[in-house]
Design an enzyme around this catalytic site. Structure first.
Site, PDB file in Angstrom:
ATOM      1  N   CYS A  25      21.173  45.317 -19.613  1.00 26.97           N
ATOM      2  CA  CYS A  25      21.874  44.706 -18.478  1.00 26.97           C
ATOM      3  C   CYS A  25      22.633  43.472 -18.970  1.00 26.97           C
ATOM      4  O   CYS A  25      22.048  42.605 -19.632  1.00 26.97           O
ATOM      5  CB  CYS A  25      20.862  44.317 -17.404  1.00 26.97           C
ATOM      6  SG  CYS A  25      21.562  43.290 -16.102  1.00 26.97           S
ATOM      7  N   CYS A  60      20.207  46.661  -9.372  1.00 32.08           N
ATOM      8  CA  CYS A  60      20.633  45.412 -10.007  1.00 32.08           C
ATOM      9  C   CYS A  60      22.113  45.168  -9.698  1.00 32.08           C
ATOM     10  O   CYS A  60      22.949  46.030  -9.980  1.00 32.08           O
ATOM     11  CB  CYS A  60      20.417  45.494 -11.515  1.00 32.08           C
ATOM     12  SG  CYS A  60      21.116  44.080 -12.390  1.00 32.08           S
ATOM     13  N   LYS A 104       2.247   4.648   1.485  1.00 29.02           N
ATOM     14  CA  LYS A 104       2.307   5.236   2.816  1.00 29.02           C
ATOM     15  C   LYS A 104       2.007   6.723   2.656  1.00 29.02           C
ATOM     16  O   LYS A 104       2.887   7.523   2.338  1.00 29.02           O
ATOM     17  CB  LYS A 104       3.673   5.011   3.441  1.00 29.02           C
ATOM     18  CG  LYS A 104       3.730   5.419   4.894  1.00 29.02           C
ATOM     19  CD  LYS A 104       4.993   4.885   5.528  1.00 29.02           C
ATOM     20  CE  LYS A 104       5.170   5.264   6.975  1.00 29.02           C
ATOM     21  NZ  LYS A 104       4.524   6.419   7.508  1.00 29.02           N
ATOM     22  N   CYS A 155      14.742  43.882 -13.247  1.00 28.87           N
ATOM     23  CA  CYS A 155      15.754  44.834 -13.702  1.00 28.87           C
ATOM     24  C   CYS A 155      15.215  45.331 -15.034  1.00 28.87           C
ATOM     25  O   CYS A 155      14.998  44.535 -15.954  1.00 28.87           O
ATOM     26  CB  CYS A 155      17.104  44.125 -13.885  1.00 28.87           C
ATOM     27  SG  CYS A 155      18.260  45.117 -14.831  1.00 28.87           S
ATOM     28  N   TYR A 165      -7.076   2.476   5.689  1.00 27.77           N
ATOM     29  CA  TYR A 165      -6.117   1.417   5.387  1.00 27.77           C
ATOM     30  C   TYR A 165      -6.153   0.254   6.378  1.00 27.77           C
ATOM     31  O   TYR A 165      -5.375  -0.677   6.266  1.00 27.77           O
ATOM     32  CB  TYR A 165      -4.696   1.964   5.300  1.00 27.77           C
ATOM     33  CG  TYR A 165      -4.251   2.808   6.476  1.00 27.77           C
ATOM     34  CD1 TYR A 165      -4.157   2.274   7.752  1.00 27.77           C
ATOM     35  CD2 TYR A 165      -3.918   4.148   6.288  1.00 27.77           C
ATOM     36  CE1 TYR A 165      -3.745   3.038   8.821  1.00 27.77           C
ATOM     37  CE2 TYR A 165      -3.501   4.918   7.352  1.00 27.77           C
ATOM     38  CZ  TYR A 165      -3.412   4.366   8.610  1.00 27.77           C
ATOM     39  OH  TYR A 165      -3.018   5.123   9.656  1.00 27.77           O
ATOM     40  N   GLU A 203       0.863  -1.186   0.000  1.00 29.07           N
ATOM     41  CA  GLU A 203       0.000   0.000   0.000  1.00 29.07           C
ATOM     42  C   GLU A 203       0.895   1.229   0.000  1.00 29.07           C
ATOM     43  O   GLU A 203       2.039   1.158   0.440  1.00 29.07           O
ATOM     44  CB  GLU A 203      -0.858   0.037   1.268  1.00 29.07           C
ATOM     45  CG  GLU A 203      -1.797  -1.132   1.369  1.00 29.07           C
ATOM     46  CD  GLU A 203      -2.590  -1.106   2.683  1.00 29.07           C
ATOM     47  OE1 GLU A 203      -2.512  -0.121   3.439  1.00 29.07           O
ATOM     48  OE2 GLU A 203      -3.268  -2.104   2.947  1.00 29.07           O
ATOM     49  N   ASP A 221       1.267  10.449   3.437  1.00 32.70           N
ATOM     50  CA  ASP A 221       1.844  11.287   4.484  1.00 32.70           C
ATOM     51  C   ASP A 221       0.807  12.289   4.984  1.00 32.70           C
ATOM     52  O   ASP A 221       0.611  13.345   4.377  1.00 32.70           O
ATOM     53  CB  ASP A 221       3.070  12.010   3.924  1.00 32.70           C
ATOM     54  CG  ASP A 221       4.042  12.394   5.014  1.00 32.70           C
ATOM     55  OD1 ASP A 221       3.781  12.058   6.186  1.00 32.70           O
ATOM     56  OD2 ASP A 221       5.054  13.037   4.695  1.00 32.70           O
ATOM     57  N   LYS A 244      10.662   3.070   3.760  1.00 33.08           N
ATOM     58  CA  LYS A 244      10.647   4.540   3.744  1.00 33.08           C
ATOM     59  C   LYS A 244      11.566   5.092   2.651  1.00 33.08           C
ATOM     60  O   LYS A 244      12.661   4.595   2.447  1.00 33.08           O
ATOM     61  CB  LYS A 244      11.134   5.072   5.107  1.00 33.08           C
ATOM     62  CG  LYS A 244      10.173   4.803   6.257  1.00 33.08           C
ATOM     63  CD  LYS A 244       9.028   5.795   6.291  1.00 33.08           C
ATOM     64  CE  LYS A 244       9.426   7.159   6.775  1.00 33.08           C
ATOM     65  NZ  LYS A 244       9.378   7.326   8.202  1.00 33.08           N
ATOM     66  N   CYS A 252      24.071  45.484 -13.296  1.00 31.02           N
ATOM     67  CA  CYS A 252      24.229  46.709 -14.085  1.00 31.02           C
ATOM     68  C   CYS A 252      24.078  47.971 -13.242  1.00 31.02           C
ATOM     69  O   CYS A 252      24.308  49.070 -13.737  1.00 31.02           O
ATOM     70  CB  CYS A 252      23.231  46.722 -15.248  1.00 31.02           C
ATOM     71  SG  CYS A 252      21.521  46.949 -14.716  1.00 31.02           S
TER      72      CYS A 252
HETATM   73  S1  IVH Z   1      -0.919   0.667   8.647  1.00 29.39           S
HETATM   74  C1  IVH Z   1      -0.607  -0.923  12.908  1.00 29.39           C
HETATM   75  N1  IVH Z   1      -1.084   1.629   6.248  1.00 29.39           N
HETATM   76  O1  IVH Z   1       2.035   5.510   8.726  1.00 29.39           O
HETATM   77  C2  IVH Z   1      -0.471  -0.506  11.508  1.00 29.39           C
HETATM   78  N2  IVH Z   1      -0.261   3.056   7.938  1.00 29.39           N
HETATM   79  O2  IVH Z   1       4.465   5.210  10.351  1.00 29.39           O
HETATM   80  C3  IVH Z   1      -1.114   0.763  11.260  1.00 29.39           C
HETATM   81  N3  IVH Z   1       0.253   5.319   7.172  1.00 29.39           N
HETATM   82  O3  IVH Z   1       0.525   5.598  11.876  1.00 29.39           O
HETATM   83  C4  IVH Z   1      -0.603   1.495  10.135  1.00 29.39           C
HETATM   84  N4  IVH Z   1      -0.323   5.029   5.079  1.00 29.39           N
HETATM   85  O4  IVH Z   1      -0.428   7.106  10.028  1.00 29.39           O
HETATM   86  C5  IVH Z   1      -0.734   1.889   7.502  1.00 29.39           C
HETATM   87  N5  IVH Z   1      -1.329   2.343   4.057  1.00 29.39           N
HETATM   88  C6  IVH Z   1      -0.993   2.585   5.314  1.00 29.39           C
HETATM   89  C7  IVH Z   1      -0.512   3.857   5.728  1.00 29.39           C
HETATM   90  C8  IVH Z   1      -0.149   4.039   7.050  1.00 29.39           C
HETATM   91  C9  IVH Z   1       0.136   5.895   5.970  1.00 29.39           C
HETATM   92  C10 IVH Z   1       0.772   6.000   8.369  1.00 29.39           C
HETATM   93  C11 IVH Z   1      -0.090   5.825   9.579  1.00 29.39           C
HETATM   94  C12 IVH Z   1       0.794   5.185  10.591  1.00 29.39           C
HETATM   95  C13 IVH Z   1       2.147   5.599  10.110  1.00 29.39           C
HETATM   96  C14 IVH Z   1       3.216   4.699  10.644  1.00 29.39           C
END
Ligand code: IVH
Length: 679
Positions: free
Chosen positions: A427, A404, A112, A422, A221, A110, A114, A310, A407
């Site tokens: 120039c 500037c 991640k 400018c 998720y 999945e 942010d 990460k 010039c």
């Molecule tokens: S699973 C116990 N799935 O990442 C497992 N987390 O660094 C729960 N996050 O606290 C997390 N996308 O805020 C999961 N597809 C995803 C995610 C995800 C973002 C975040 C979430 C979590 C943090 C952990």
């Protein structure tokens, strides 16, 4: 060397301070990488001196204590964190740890996302509570705020279970973050450093009306708890089930069967992460089988059945050695930071833009500051903000120059504009930039004529403007530093070959403010020759589809000046082709239109759909606005885009409607605005 105990106490205090800035104030002072380094130092210290370990150490905790601004919510099941992997070896090590307990696991990859983790509770299908993660045990009650998010259903669809708790990430689309910061800048409000902070800052408002005014969205998720629902065997089944209840599940989820495949997917998303309108900081890999998960269990902080791969951080800290300004080809003055080189998102950054005078004043970065630098995708690196806690006392403010630096002429800022110029067209910095641009790839494409040669030619008085390039002789170039016989011949041949570039390239090469390659193409096709563009009135230019009043005014103004007409005359005398118009391969039925694509279409992968739009003269931006002609929605469309199209009354087309639009340029009659039930 300090006593280890004192050292640990100091590190803990420092980490606590930064936790507060990040979790409570949504305004971190330092880059994440710097924060991680502090935690790593503390962990190493605790490992070397186990007597210093304590249960309330930040190395043992998840997140931070909830803010007193919100009512506390006890999580029925703790909200855990994830362990991280930063390399294939670390992924493999995780796999081996799993391997000892289970074999033949299948994984789900999945994104991640942010943003901010939330837990949302539905009772009999109705949203009753939403909370942030807080310290993992107790979160903050943000129910009223979460209710304002368009993609969060107030009522679940279909046969809802008696109780459902889902976990997910509230995020702010990148386009919404940029728009919000623009609005904040205009109103003198505080700027957010990145979409995550703005999501958190917007969600954690006492006044939910403020949250409602910010464009937030959600991806679920994870299932937290359920009573009365179907028996679920795998995580994929769970996500499918959550989607049937109308909850937004990210469409980019893949089932994979080996860690090699996992790694490949992580690499693919590293390349493509900026194609998305939301930020991701990695890929989450999860064991799919729920029975296997139960067997694996969790440590005190994180489940063993998942790991976050990460990506290298896109923000880093470094020293700002100096601030200088660049004078561009149109005279625009851009301040930039000269940095102590630092590796950001995989490449070394030593220069970063500071945009303009207002941005600089707002950020108040000063030479000598420690600053946070951000580099996202192909975007030019930028200085986000100073780390005030690191600022040496008495560090003087930096002032934007009045004259500037090249010039010496006074700089000017036009009424209502954020850019400074400018105004001296003679120039030397502008002359150099104009020659360089004229010769650049998207313009006349003169190989071998870069910054260094442009400086040499100007310094020797061999050219004053691009029109002079075609008069250069072998004798002129022979004495130039670094020019041997072969390079002289090559440069002259490259200049000669550039006489036959298409009109669109020539128009772009002339350095007309606001006229980019797309606008130049439109003008070339509409007018057919440079002389016709020069002769056109501002009204005639503005009447061209795809040319707005700003470009029309700029083009007409440009050719009204004798000095620019003289360049045109020199080019004509040199035999430069003024009329090579490349016929469009397809009828330009979408000229001046803007079509946004979301979700998956059957016959058109995303890039092909965008190509098809552009090949017909249209634009295919990543977000919906009031200027959008239509939103094309395939399978699993972006819910935020659909909701925005509905709000703005932008027609939403299915694939058949899209094909009709491509063929005719017409939005099919009766194209529905998104039905509310689909939101
Ligand atoms: S699973 C116990 N799935 O990442 C497992 N987390 O660094 C729960 N996050 O606290 C997390 N996308 O805020 C999961 N597809 C995803 C995610 C995800 C973002 C975040 C979430 C979590 C943090 C952990």
């Amino acid at each position: 060397m300090e006593e280890p105990a004192a050292d640990a106490a100091r590190l803990r205090a420092e980490i606590a301070h930064h936790d507060r800035r990040y979790h409570q104030l949504d305004d971190p002072e330092i880059a994440d990488a710097e924060y991680d380094a502090l935690v790593r130092r503390l962990r190493a210290l605790e490992q070397a001196h186990p007597e210093l370990t304590s249960t309330d150490s930040p190395t043992q905790r998840v997140g931070s204590a909830p803010s007193a601004l919100f009512a506390p919510v006890e999580h029925t099941v703790p909200m855990m964190s994830l362990d991280n992997a930063f390399s294939f070896e670390e992924l493999q090590a995780w796999g081996e740890r799993l391997g000892r307990r289970v074999s033949g696991a299948s994984f789900l990859c999945e994104l991640k996302v942010d943003g901010v983790a939330v837990a949302i509770v539905y009772e009999k299908g109705r949203l009753v509570r939403a909370a942030t993660r807080g310290d993992g045990t107790t979160g903050e009650d943000v129910t009223a705020n979460v209710r304002t998010i368009a993609t969060v259903p107030e009522r679940l669809a279909g046969d809802a279970p008696a109780l459902l708790e889902v976990r997910g990430e509230v995020y702010m689309p990148v386009s919404a973050f940029e728009a919000l910061n623009r609005r904040q800048a205009e109103s003198g409000g505080r700027l957010f450093a990145n979409p995550r902070n703005s999501a958190s800052g917007s969600l954690r408002q006492k006044d939910a009306a403020i949250t409602a005014s910010r464009e937030l969205s959600l991806f679920v998720y994870q299932l937290g708890a359920m009573e009365g629902g179907p028996a679920l065997r795998t995580h994929s089944e769970t996500l499918d089930y959550l989607a049937t209840l109308g909850l937004p599940v990210n469409p980019e989820i893949r089932s994979v069967h080996s860690l090699e495949e996992v790694y490949e997917r992580c690499g693919w998303w590293l390349e493509h992460r900026h194609d998305l309108d939301y930020e991701i900081d990695g890929v989450v890999v999860k064991v799919d089988d729920l029975a296997v998960r139960a067997e694996l269990g969790a440590t005190s902080k994180a489940p063993r059945w998942a790991i976050a791969y990460k990506y290298p951080p896109e923000e880093q800290q470094t020293t700002l050695n100096n601030i200088e300004v660049n004078i561009g080809r149109t005279g625009r003055v851009t301040p930039f930071a000269v940095l102590e080189p630092v590796v950001v998102a995989g490449s070394t950054v030593s220069l970063a833009t500071l945009h303009n005078e207002d941005q600089l004043a707002m950020k108040d970065v000063r030479p000598g500051d420690t600053v946070i630098v951000r580099k996202a995708g192909d975007v030019i690196p930028e200085v986000v903000k100073p780390v005030l806690s690191e600022r040496p006392p008495g560090l003087p403010t930096w002032h934007f120059p009045r004259d500037c630096p090249r010039c010496g002429q006074p700089l000017q800022r036009l009424e209502g504009e954020s850019d400074t110029f400018c105004m001296n067209v003679d120039c030397p910095a502008q002359r150099r930039a104009r020659i360089e641009h004229f010769a650049s790839r998207g313009a006349m494409d003169i190989e071998g004529l870069g910054e260094r040669t442009a400086i040499l030619l100007l310094d020797r008085g061999l050219v004053a403007d691009p029109g002079d390039l075609y008069r250069l002789t072998a004798a002129d170039l022979a004495g130039l530093d670094g020019f041997a016989e072969v390079s002289v011949r090559n440069l002259l041949a490259a200049i000669d070959a550039s006489r036959n570039r298409p009109l669109a390239n020539l128009l772009f090469a002339l350095n007309i403010r606001h006229l980019g390659p797309a606008g130049a193409q439109v003008l070339a096709r509409a007018f057919g020759s440079l002389d016709a563009v020069v002769a056109a009135t501002e009204e005639e230019l503005a009447a061209t589809v795809g040319v707005g009043p700003v470009i029309a005014g700029s083009v007409a103004g440009f050719f009204s000046l004798d000095r620019n007409r003289e360049v045109v005359d020199k080019l004509r005398a040199a035999g430069v082709d003024f009329g090579r118009v490349e016929a469009p391969t397809l009828p330009q039925v979408l000229a001046g239109r803007s079509i946004v694509v979301t979700g998956t279409l059957e016959a058109y992968p995303r890039e092909a759909a965008e190509e098809a739009i552009k090949a017909r003269g249209g634009k295919a931006p990543g977000s919906v606005s009031s200027r959008t002609t239509a939103l094309v929605a395939g399978a699993d469309p972006g819910q935020a885009k659909l909701a925005k199209a509905l709000d703005l009354g932008v027609p939403v087309l299915d694939e058949a409607g899209f094909v009709h639009l491509l063929e005719t340029g017409e939005v099919p009659a009766g194209a529905p605005a998104t039905p509310a039930a689909d939101r």
